[in-house]
Design an enzyme around this catalytic site. Structure first.
Site, PDB file in Angstrom:
ATOM      1  CG  ASP A  72      -0.254  -0.494   2.451  1.00 29.70           C
ATOM      2  OD1 ASP A  72       0.932  -0.162   2.621  1.00 29.70           O
ATOM      3  OD2 ASP A  72      -0.875  -1.220   3.243  1.00 29.70           O
ATOM      4  CG  ASP A  74       1.380   4.371   4.374  1.00 25.97           C
ATOM      5  OD1 ASP A  74       0.222   4.064   4.035  1.00 25.97           O
ATOM      6  OD2 ASP A  74       2.102   3.648   5.076  1.00 25.97           O
ATOM      7  CG  ASP A 148      10.650   0.937  11.806  1.00 27.44           C
ATOM      8  OD1 ASP A 148      10.808   1.589  10.752  1.00 27.44           O
ATOM      9  OD2 ASP A 148       9.891  -0.047  11.877  1.00 27.44           O
TER      10      ASP A 148
END
Ligand code: ATP
Ligand code: MG
Length: 458
Positions: A72, A74, A148
């Site tokens: 997907d 973002d 992260d």
């Protein structure tokens, strides 16, 4: 603990050095704009037209650079949710603490979030340093710093086709090195799920975890126990459906992270028979995911926990409990143990029960009850599950194939098969299966793979 406090103090004293930002052109990063979702491009263009910064970010950029198809897309922007929403015909603000916007284009949702500030000492943490709230808007550089791994902090601007890279992520990505942004120990403490993510990305990218990022894993593994069960479930599901589930589990074991994830998994993997079944289930799952098909979480967890259910079922039968009751009790006891740790949502556990409880009904082929079985919503998944059991030599493979043929047939085909069945002399299922041994046999490992929908999507 003391060193963390000291570091923060020194950081405050000298001011946080903003990381060096790099702009990387398309000849270097290699993203082909044609592979980028046109809806994600649209969101960026609309925001940029309004004078905001807007980039495609995270997993999509990472996957595009290495030539994988993103799951997907973002978008990250300096516009606030209230500024984003009115710019699109179909957009809704979601989330309570940190709000973001879902911009909807038919089936595709572009998750659009405002740059966020990283964890700071003012942030609420639990006794182990885990972040409880993370809800301040921030600058672009701050947004990159709170992500992260360096490979996950890349921002693609579809207009200029540049990648903005604050943490040397493109180089790390080319080297397939999974490297934590900031101090790994602090970042794991803030969110222990990052340990599982490190393993998943290393396996998915066929890379390695950078030594500094890897070093604390073993000693910090127990922090995973503090993660809320629902979050652990989500991450576990991502791991199991990343297309390399078996490799991930092996890697988790090597890094000492497997305990406390699926409490029974250790026991299962160490028992003769248990490992084979799980390997088969995961191989098939990986195969499906890689060929672009969906996998239902209920099926997956039903398979992972089956060995335990099966063992306890047999034990209870030996103790004199009638078979169906014994199976129900076994399922309950296994699910009770698991849900404490891993929030297997009710709708999943109900489906898992259905898949399990259907299994004894495949042993006897009674035409009348078979018609009723068709009506069960999990009939298809249960037949697939039966193939798995057959492949693991727990069930007659010819009989399993008969059920698969029945599930694949249309109404007329099913009626014909049942008609044929009713003409057979009453016999036990195994002798019935033997008498039909001229039927085309499939190899146990490929049985069931021919269907387009062996595992119904949720
Ligand atoms: P996937 O292919 O599994 O979707 P992803 O990198 O897109 O991988 P998501 O969970 O969708 O993973 O998260 C999107 C992005 O949000 C990540 O790329 C990363 O930048 C950031 N992110 C997600 N989880 C964390 C976390 N626990 N800590 C910090 N940043 C995170
Ligand atoms: Mg993602």
């Amino acid at each position: 603990m003391i060193t963390d406090t000291l570091k923060r103090f020194v950081g405050k004293l000298f001011g946080q050095q903003p990381p060096a930002m790099r702009r990387i052109g398309s000849s270097k990063h290699g993203i082909d704009r044609r592979n980028v979702s046109r809806h994600a491009i649209k969101v960026c263009e609309v925001l940029q037209h309004e004078g905001f910064q807007a980039y495609i970010v995270g997993g999509a950029v990472r996957d595009l650079i290495v030539g994988l198809e993103p799951k997907d897309f973002d978008v990250a922007t300096n516009a606030t949710p209230e500024q984003i929403r009115p710019l699109f015909r179909r957009a809704r603000i979601i989330g309570r603490r940190f709000q973001l916007v879902h911009v909807v284009f038919g089936q595709e949702i572009i998750e659009t979030s405002t740059f966020r500030a990283p964890a700071s000492e003012s942030q609420a943490t639990d006794d182990h340093g885990r972040i409880l709230r993370d809800n301040e808007f921030g600058t672009h550089a701050q947004d990159a710093a709170r992500r992260d791994f360096t490979i996950n902090a890349l921002y693609y601007n579809p207009t200029t086709q540049e990648v903005i890279d604050y943490h040397n992520g493109v180089e790390d990505l080319k080297a397939r090195s999974i490297k934590m942004i900031g101090d790994p120990r602090t970042r794991y403490r803030e969110d222990p799920v990052r340990m599982l993510r490190a393993v998943r990305f290393a396996v998915k990218l066929k890379g390695t975890i950078h030594p500094d990022t890897r070093a604390p894993l073993q000693s910090m593994a127990e922090l995973i126990e503090n993660v809320p069960a629902s979050r652990l479930f989500d991450e576990m599901l991502k791991l199991l459906t990343c297309g390399h589930a078996m490799d991930c589990l092996q890697q988790l074991r090597q890094d000492g992270l497997h305990q406390g994830i699926l409490p029974l998994l250790d026991v299962v993997l160490e028992q003769p028979g248990g490992e084979e079944f799980i390997e088969l289930a995961l191989e098939r799952t990986d195969h499906r995911i890689r060929s672009g098909k969906t996998v239902s979480p209920s099926f997956l967890f039903a398979a992972l926990l089956w060995h335990q259910v099966d063992l306890r079922w047999k034990k209870r039968i030996q103790a004199g409990t009638p078979s169906i009751q014994a199976l129900m009790d076994a399922a309950d006891s296994v699910l009770d143990e698991q849900t404490e740790k891993l929030a297997i949502q009710k709708r999943f556990s109900a489906d898992m029960r259905e898949i399990w409880f259907m299994q004894p009904r495949f042993e006897k082929r009674l035409p009348k009850s078979i018609w009723r079985m068709f009506e069960q919503p999990r009939f298809r998944a249960s037949v697939d599950f039966l193939q798995l059991r057959a492949a693991a030599h727990q069930f007659d493979s010819v009989l399993a194939q008969w059920w698969m043929d029945l599930a694949n047939a249309d109404d007329a085909g099913r009626a014909a098969m049942l008609e044929e069945l009713s003409r057979l002399p009453k016999e036990t299922s195994t002798t019935a299966a033997r008498s039909r041994s001229r039927r085309r046999r499939r190899s146990p490992t490929t049985g069931g793979e021919h269907t387009d929908n062996p595992v119904a999507p949720e």
